[in-house]
Design a protein around this motif. Structure first.
Motif, PDB file in Angstrom:
ATOM      1  N   VAL A 202       0.842  -1.193   0.000  1.00  0.00           N
ATOM      2  CA  VAL A 202       0.000   0.000   0.000  1.00  0.00           C
ATOM      3  C   VAL A 202       0.877   1.242   0.000  1.00  0.00           C
ATOM      4  CG1 VAL A 202      -1.841  -1.200   1.228  1.00  0.00           C
ATOM      5  CG2 VAL A 202      -0.149   0.089   2.534  1.00  0.00           C
ATOM      6  N   PRO A 203       0.355   2.358  -0.500  1.00  0.00           N
ATOM      7  CA  PRO A 203       1.135   3.607  -0.498  1.00  0.00           C
ATOM      8  C   PRO A 203       1.408   4.086   0.928  1.00  0.00           C
ATOM      9  CG  PRO A 203      -0.783   3.759  -1.961  1.00  0.00           C
ATOM     10  CD  PRO A 203      -0.953   2.519  -1.162  1.00  0.00           C
ATOM     11  N   ARG A 204       2.503   4.805   1.090  1.00  0.00           N
ATOM     12  CA  ARG A 204       2.848   5.318   2.413  1.00  0.00           C
ATOM     13  C   ARG A 204       1.766   6.255   2.947  1.00  0.00           C
ATOM     14  NH1 ARG A 204       8.166   5.181   4.348  1.00  0.00           N
ATOM     15  NH2 ARG A 204       9.105   3.222   3.675  1.00  0.00           N
ATOM     16  N   GLU A 205       1.081   6.997   2.043  1.00  0.00           N
ATOM     17  CA  GLU A 205       0.044   7.917   2.532  1.00  0.00           C
ATOM     18  C   GLU A 205      -1.105   7.168   3.199  1.00  0.00           C
ATOM     19  OE1 GLU A 205      -0.404   8.000  -2.092  1.00  0.00           O
ATOM     20  OE2 GLU A 205       1.211   7.877  -0.601  1.00  0.00           O
ATOM     21  N   HIS A 206      -1.329   5.897   2.812  1.00  0.00           N
ATOM     22  CA  HIS A 206      -2.355   5.104   3.479  1.00  0.00           C
ATOM     23  C   HIS A 206      -1.915   4.756   4.900  1.00  0.00           C
ATOM     24  CE1 HIS A 206      -4.467   3.598  -0.465  1.00  0.00           C
ATOM     25  NE2 HIS A 206      -4.448   4.920  -0.334  1.00  0.00           N
ATOM     26  N   GLU A 207      -0.649   4.441   5.060  1.00  0.00           N
ATOM     27  CA  GLU A 207      -0.129   4.190   6.403  1.00  0.00           C
ATOM     28  C   GLU A 207      -0.231   5.454   7.256  1.00  0.00           C
ATOM     29  OE1 GLU A 207       3.789   2.522   6.355  1.00  0.00           O
ATOM     30  OE2 GLU A 207       3.352   1.195   4.669  1.00  0.00           O
ATOM     31  N   HIS A 208       0.089   6.593   6.672  1.00  0.00           N
ATOM     32  CA  HIS A 208       0.019   7.860   7.402  1.00  0.00           C
ATOM     33  C   HIS A 208      -1.422   8.164   7.819  1.00  0.00           C
ATOM     34  CE1 HIS A 208       3.905   9.131   5.088  1.00  0.00           C
ATOM     35  NE2 HIS A 208       4.146   8.281   6.070  1.00  0.00           N
ATOM     36  N   HIS A 209      -2.373   7.802   6.950  1.00  0.00           N
ATOM     37  CA  HIS A 209      -3.786   8.010   7.269  1.00  0.00           C
ATOM     38  C   HIS A 209      -4.181   7.214   8.508  1.00  0.00           C
ATOM     39  CE1 HIS A 209      -8.118   8.508   6.734  1.00  0.00           C
ATOM     40  NE2 HIS A 209      -8.235   7.192   6.839  1.00  0.00           N
ATOM     41  N   VAL A 210      -3.726   5.971   8.585  1.00  0.00           N
ATOM     42  CA  VAL A 210      -4.042   5.139   9.749  1.00  0.00           C
ATOM     43  C   VAL A 210      -3.505   5.775  11.023  1.00  0.00           C
ATOM     44  CG1 VAL A 210      -3.656   2.905  10.859  1.00  0.00           C
ATOM     45  CG2 VAL A 210      -4.152   3.002   8.409  1.00  0.00           C
ATOM     46  N   VAL A 211      -2.271   6.261  10.967  1.00  0.00           N
ATOM     47  CA  VAL A 211      -1.676   6.898  12.145  1.00  0.00           C
ATOM     48  C   VAL A 211      -2.479   8.133  12.539  1.00  0.00           C
ATOM     49  CG1 VAL A 211       0.375   8.043  13.056  1.00  0.00           C
ATOM     50  CG2 VAL A 211       0.613   6.010  11.609  1.00  0.00           C
TER      51      VAL A 211
END
Length: 383
Positions: free
Chosen positions: A166-175
């Motif tokens: 998944v894109p890093r921005e998706h990980e950032h969204h979770v955080v």
């Protein structure tokens, strides 16, 4: 007393394009029992068909011989060729057999499983965030569900399609979502994060480390349960308890997870793991490994919830179980006696069997699709 017929009801609760599947097992003594199967969109008709076929393995048998029934299902009926549909069908019929036995004995099922370890069962709320998109929406919804008395909440905020990378921005969204939710509910509410088996070990580990400051209760299914090495890798790198098990069927599937110390908590689902006794035996397997049990319950808040509560009552290593909040309103129509959480806990039912009954006229009124014939024939031969 012998099993005389099986009837299957498919019910459309009008939510998430999901069908509920209930099974009514009747006996020649006039006692009936209820069970529930897990369902998935596009596979529910196959599950209903499997319930019909499985009737040949239980008709004309004693409902008391539950362990023998599950052995016959796996060894003789399926010839040890397992499937999701088979375990869903077995789970529903097995629950109904316990319901019959409890009614026949005049005892709640947990009394027949060894007796209760607790007077109430803790639940976590799920489904409250299904329509949330932004961190602010998650935060407001979380605060609202805590206001209802829940002390534990679960969410799955990873956006986009189910892909391993998944894109890093998706990980950032979770955080960002988890940070907003923690700020909204404060430090005393348990937050459970579900990743839905979506990530590779590297991404799951990186994301997990970013989430450690928010004191999560657990990190559920960061990777596929079948990839035990990946789960163990994430557990070794992330300081949040790892959960897995809802996609594993039968106790043998949990042995590799326990042997590899790949999870801190197991979450088998009573509607697809094989039934009440199978769930209890998985709990017993996990206990000497110091692994807890938190049953998954993305099912109705009627039969499945009651069955889960009875199994949870007898397991020393039980922690909490799932309560899918949006299902409760419709469930109350077909089962006004459904169990209701109070301040995040459900009191054990004290009636015989599973402690509930369903309104068959309303099940028919809200039918999901054409099911199986009401009475199955071809009785099985006793071994």
């Amino acid at each position: 007393m012998k099993i005389s017929s099986i009837k299957c009801y498919t019910v459309d609760p009008g939510f998430r394009s999901r069908t509920w599947i209930f099974v009514k097992v009747s006996t020649d003594a006039g006692i009936h029992g209820w069970g529930e199967a897990y369902t998935l969109r596009g596979r529910d008709q196959a599950i209903v068909a499997q319930i019909g076929e499985l009737g040949t393995a239980c008709l004309d048998r004693s409902p008391f011989n539950i362990k023998h029934f599950t052995q016959v299902v796996q060894d003789d009926f399926a010839q040890r060729r397992n499937s999701f549909e088979l375990y869903c069908a077995q789970s529903a019929i097995e629950q109904a057999m316990w319901d019959i036995v409890g009614k026949a004995c005049g005892q709640p099922v947990y009394n027949l499983l060894g007796g209760k370890c607790r007077e109430s069962v803790r639940v976590y709320a799920n489904g409250w965030s299904d329509h949330c998109r932004t961190p602010d929406e998650y935060a407001k919804a979380a605060a609202a569900v805590v206001e209802k008395g829940f002390t534990a909440i679960k969410l799955s905020p990873l956006p986009g399609s189910w892909r391993t990378y998944v894109p890093r921005e998706h990980e950032h969204h979770v955080v960002s979502v988890i940070r907003a939710v923690r700020d909204a509910v404060g430090p005393n509410v348990d937050i459970l994060l579900d990743m839905l088996r979506r990530l590779n070990a590297g991404s799951a580990s990186r994301l997990g480390r970013q989430l450690e400051p928010f004191d999560l209760y657990w990190y559920e299914e960061p990777c596929l349960a079948e990839n035990v090495d990946a789960l163990a890798e994430v557990r070794g790198k992330v300081g949040i308890p790892i959960v897995t098990g809802e996609t594993l069927y039968g106790k043998a599937a949990f042995q590799p997870v326990l042997n590899a110390r790949a999870a801190d908590i197991l979450n088998p689902d009573i509607c697809n793991v094989g039934g009440i006794l199978e769930l209890k035996e998985i709990g017993a397997m996990a206990e000497p490994h110091y692994v807890a049990i938190s049953p998954h319950n993305f099912n109705s808040t009627t039969v499945a919830l009651n069955a889960t509560v009875h199994a949870a009552a007898v397991m020393p290593n039980f922690t909490l179980t799932e309560y899918y909040l949006p299902f409760a309103e419709f469930a109350n129509r077909i089962c006004p006696t459904q169990l209701i959480p109070e301040n995040g806990f459900i009191k054990l039912p004290d009636g015989p069997g599973l402690g509930l009954d369903l309104d068959e006229s309303l099940l028919q009124q809200h039918a999901g699709f054409a099911g199986i014939a009401p009475a199955l024939v071809s009785p099985a031969v006793e071994r």
